[in-house]
Design an enzyme around this catalytic site. Structure first.
Site, PDB file in Angstrom:
ATOM      1  N   HIS A   1     -11.147  -5.802   7.954  1.00  0.00           N
ATOM      2  CA  HIS A   1     -11.808  -5.550   6.681  1.00  0.00           C
ATOM      3  C   HIS A   1     -13.075  -4.705   6.851  1.00  0.00           C
ATOM      4  O   HIS A   1     -13.931  -4.698   5.973  1.00  0.00           O
ATOM      5  CB  HIS A   1     -12.192  -6.858   5.982  1.00  0.00           C
ATOM      6  CG  HIS A   1     -11.040  -7.713   5.601  1.00  0.00           C
ATOM      7  ND1 HIS A   1     -10.410  -8.542   6.498  1.00  0.00           N
ATOM      8  CD2 HIS A   1     -10.391  -7.871   4.422  1.00  0.00           C
ATOM      9  CE1 HIS A   1      -9.426  -9.180   5.894  1.00  0.00           C
ATOM     10  NE2 HIS A   1      -9.390  -8.790   4.637  1.00  0.00           N
TER      11      HIS A   1
ATOM     12  N   GLU B   1       0.815  -1.216   0.000  1.00  0.00           N
ATOM     13  CA  GLU B   1       0.000   0.000   0.000  1.00  0.00           C
ATOM     14  C   GLU B   1       0.848   1.266   0.000  1.00  0.00           C
ATOM     15  O   GLU B   1       0.495   2.262  -0.651  1.00  0.00           O
ATOM     16  CB  GLU B   1      -0.953  -0.015   1.204  1.00  0.00           C
ATOM     17  CG  GLU B   1      -2.113  -0.977   1.083  1.00  0.00           C
ATOM     18  CD  GLU B   1      -1.703  -2.426   1.273  1.00  0.00           C
ATOM     19  OE1 GLU B   1      -2.457  -3.326   0.845  1.00  0.00           O
ATOM     20  OE2 GLU B   1      -0.621  -2.666   1.870  1.00  0.00           O
TER      21      GLU B   1
END
Length: 357
Positions: free
Chosen positions: A149, A80
């Site tokens: 998540h 990321e």
């Protein structure tokens, strides 16, 4: 209801026929926006984990690599900080990258690139360089994804000067807002509420909700149109109280008010930074009561900022203290996520409290 009446502050579609609409869910509307911008602007680049051949974990980029090529839509390593760092460099070079972070929970490794580089590049270079990048990322619960998540970290990004934070709640808004974000010269965090990717309330109520495909906001014009950033949408007009919400919670709050028969004015904020404080102020001064609903934790959540702003600007018009209904100050639960969400019981109790004072 005409397309132009669905939201406030809509730029009329250019090269699109307002009478030609398709009924789309949010995934399809996002895909449509990306397809249009890849076609219109050769500087637009889509990158991220699995966005190419696979079409994204939620299928938001399905078919785009096949249509526009591997140099315009491509997969990246699972990094990321690398994805966002590369996007900053692309923006400074003159491109308009649209990186996808597969879940908002995984955006933290790239936080330094967003805060220290993207958000400050225009200022530190005296406008010589900019970072016109739009970071797309699904956020919030709804898929039993647990603590890694399902987070709602929007307040972290509204705190950073130089970043814009956008959260759509409908397919119509998702397409128009995403196009505006991609064309904006500042870095934008575009949070996509995954719980309503395919339509609101799936699995939430005992009785079936109104089919999403019949909802006016599922009617998405073909072609290009923009919704300017910083403009809230009035979902319903009312006199009894003002409800401030965004993303999934817009639909939850609207359903509760409808079922309780409350004459509420519901504002879908759509963009948290820049915030449409004028619309908020006008509504609260009219109703005298304010309820804030969001999925993120209560302490230091964006609702705290909203509450402070409403109190500062509307104090002498308030008939009752500002109420907040939020997620709990706990790690995000896995099997108990439906209890974690602000739902009909807690929102209903807050409404009753506000109206009793």
């Amino acid at each position: 209801m005409s397309t132009a009446e669905m939201s406030t502050g809509v730029t009329e579609p250019k090269g699109a026929n307002n009478d030609t609409v398709r009924r789309l869910n949010m995934i399809e509307a996002i895909n449509d926006a990306l397809d249009i911008m890849l076609e219109r602007d050769p500087d637009v680049i889509v990158l991220g984990e699995d966005v190419g051949y696979f079409g994204g974990v939620f299928r938001c980029t399905a078919g785009l690599q096949e249509k526009h090529g591997k140099t315009r839509v491509f997969d990246t390593p699972i990094s990321e900080c690398g994805i966002i760092g590369v996007a900053v460099g692309m923006g400074a070079y003159g491109l308009r990258p649209v990186p996808e972070i597969q879940f908002a929970d995984y955006i933290y490794p790239g936080l330094d690139q967003l805060v220290s580089e993207a958000a400050r590049l225009r200022y530190r270079s005296a406008t010589e360089y900019i970072a016109p990048m739009t970071v797309r990322t699904p956020f919030g619960g709804g898929i039993f994804g647990g603590q890694t998540h399902s987070q709602s970290p929007e307040a972290l990004f509204t705190h950073v000067s130089g970043l814009k934070t956008v959260i759509p709640s409908t397919p119509y808004d998702a397409k128009g807002l995403l196009i505006s974000c991609i064309e904006d010269n500042d870095p934008v965090i575009f949070f996509e509420p995954k719980r309503i990717y395919n339509g609101p309330f799936s699995g939430y109520y005992d009785k079936p909700a109104e089919p999403w495909k019949r909802h006016p906001q599922s009617e998405v014009p073909e072609g290009y149109y923009r919704i300017p950033l910083g403009k809230a949408r009035t979902v319903t007009e009312g006199e009894a109280l003002t409800v401030l919400a965004y993303g999934t919670m817009v639909h939850v709050a609207e359903s509760v008010c409808r079922e309780k028969g409350v004459d509420a004015e519901i504002l879908d904020l759509r963009t948290l930074a820049p915030l449409d404080i004028e619309a908020i102020e006008a509504s609260v001064k009219k109703t005298g009561r304010c309820l804030i609903v969001h999925e993120a934790t209560r302490t230091s959540g964006f609702g705290a900022e909203l509450s402070a702003l409403v109190t500062e600007r509307c104090f002498y018009h308030l008939e009752a203290p500002v109420e907040r209904v939020t997620g709990f100050d706990t790690p995000y639960p896995h099997s108990l996520e439906w209890a974690y969400f602000p739902g009909p019981i807690r929102i209903g109790e807050a409404i009753d409290q506000l109206l009793s004072e």
